[in-house]
Scaffold this motif. Sequence first.
Motif, mmCIF file in Angstrom:
data_model
loop_
_atom_site.group_PDB
_atom_site.id
_atom_site.type_symbol
_atom_site.label_atom_id
_atom_site.label_comp_id
_atom_site.label_asym_id
_atom_site.label_seq_id
_atom_site.Cartn_x
_atom_site.Cartn_y
_atom_site.Cartn_z
ATOM 1 N N ARG A 59 -4.629 -3.981 -12.091
ATOM 2 C CA ARG A 59 -5.021 -4.919 -11.037
ATOM 3 C C ARG A 59 -4.828 -6.375 -11.447
ATOM 4 O O ARG A 59 -4.244 -7.166 -10.715
ATOM 5 N N PRO A 113 0.814 -1.228 0.000
ATOM 6 C CA PRO A 113 0.000 0.000 0.000
ATOM 7 C C PRO A 113 0.840 1.268 0.000
ATOM 8 O O PRO A 113 0.468 2.256 -0.646
ATOM 9 N N GLU A 146 -5.282 -3.526 -3.240
ATOM 10 C CA GLU A 146 -6.591 -2.872 -3.260
ATOM 11 C C GLU A 146 -6.681 -1.808 -2.171
ATOM 12 O O GLU A 146 -7.214 -0.717 -2.392
ATOM 13 N N VAL A 147 -6.148 -2.136 -0.993
ATOM 14 C CA VAL A 147 -6.125 -1.151 0.097
ATOM 15 C C VAL A 147 -5.310 0.065 -0.308
ATOM 16 O O VAL A 147 -5.672 1.213 -0.007
ATOM 17 N N LYS A 189 -5.827 0.863 -11.175
ATOM 18 C CA LYS A 189 -6.985 -0.030 -11.240
ATOM 19 C C LYS A 189 -6.899 -0.944 -12.466
ATOM 20 O O LYS A 189 -7.248 -2.122 -12.390
ATOM 21 N N ILE A 232 -4.544 6.858 -10.581
ATOM 22 C CA ILE A 232 -5.411 5.885 -9.920
ATOM 23 C C ILE A 232 -6.071 4.978 -10.961
ATOM 24 O O ILE A 232 -6.218 3.762 -10.743
ATOM 25 N N GLU A 233 -6.431 5.549 -12.096
ATOM 26 C CA GLU A 233 -7.082 4.762 -13.145
ATOM 27 C C GLU A 233 -6.144 3.681 -13.680
ATOM 28 O O GLU A 233 -6.558 2.545 -13.928
ATOM 29 N N GLN A 262 -6.240 7.451 -2.934
ATOM 30 C CA GLN A 262 -7.221 8.479 -3.276
ATOM 31 C C GLN A 262 -7.449 9.438 -2.112
ATOM 32 O O GLN A 262 -7.509 10.655 -2.299
ATOM 33 N N ILE A 263 -7.521 8.888 -0.910
ATOM 34 C CA ILE A 263 -7.701 9.730 0.279
ATOM 35 C C ILE A 263 -6.440 10.532 0.571
ATOM 36 O O ILE A 263 -6.490 11.718 0.893
ATOM 37 N N ILE A 320 -4.815 1.302 -3.343
ATOM 38 C CA ILE A 320 -5.562 2.134 -4.294
ATOM 39 C C ILE A 320 -6.580 2.996 -3.561
ATOM 40 O O ILE A 320 -6.724 4.205 -3.831
ATOM 41 N N TRP A 321 -7.284 2.385 -2.618
ATOM 42 C CA TRP A 321 -8.283 3.134 -1.838
ATOM 43 C C TRP A 321 -7.616 4.216 -0.993
ATOM 44 O O TRP A 321 -8.074 5.371 -0.955
ATOM 45 N N ALA A 322 -6.506 3.869 -0.328
ATOM 46 C CA ALA A 322 -5.824 4.831 0.539
ATOM 47 C C ALA A 322 -5.173 5.951 -0.274
ATOM 48 O O ALA A 322 -5.094 7.093 0.195
#
Length: 262
Positions: A203, A182, A237-238, A200, A196-197, A244-245, A240-242
């Motif tokens: 992946r 991550p 996956e974590v 994804k 980010i795109e 963005q934040i 990618i989510w983190a």
Amino acid sequence: MADPNKEDELAGTEQPFVAHLVELRDRLIKALIAVAVVAAVLFAWPGPGALYDILAAPLVAHLPKGATLIATSVISPFLVPLKILLMAAFLIALPVVLYQAWAFIAPGLYTHEKKLVMPLVISSTLLFFVGVAFCYFFVFGQVFSFIQGFAPKSITAAPDIEAYLSFVMTMFLAFGLAFEVPIVVIVLARLGVVSIEKLKAFRSYFIVLAFVIAAVVTPPDVVSQLALAIPMVLLYEVGIWAAQIFIKHTKAPEEGATAADS
């Protein structure tokens, strides 16, 4: 004839450079003192031998009754526990070591850069420890049980302590670094190396990459490979989510103003 302006320029930059070297030396000394203090405490209690027993416990628990680890070198019973003590001391003192590194570079960072670096230092340290703990408490037991289940009855297992230490350090490093996925994703996204795109879209390729890495760095058994590859995929996956934040809350002031204008 020497240019006096050039001499003045060099004279003006000498002192700050020397001051940085002195500060770097002081930070390194403080980090080494922290490791040395922890090592001294561990040497007094529980002691190098007890630390090795703790490290070897997952393997010993799955050895045949009466089997023990052996030392094929004369000095191995002394050197191997000492290496484990130093490794444990460094890991325990790692927060202090990283703080000294942070204190050295922090004055040269902008406010938004400090918001970027400090969370990454703390989270990367915690993730490394989580990876090592996951390897010790879960993976080792499953791997040793799987291996011993295939051992012929005519073979008495007696692993060498140096070989076991090498195996443990390799596995700890592999799982510790694997759990940094991550952080790598966040840094790449924050620096603009990849979007980010694209992360994804990558992946499916990363899933294959994770299993390839697991097959290379772990023993040739399905248990350890799955135990490394599956967390890497989930942590991707974590990440990618983190990311963005993280990008949203660590923008430089000019980046925020540009985004608002557009």
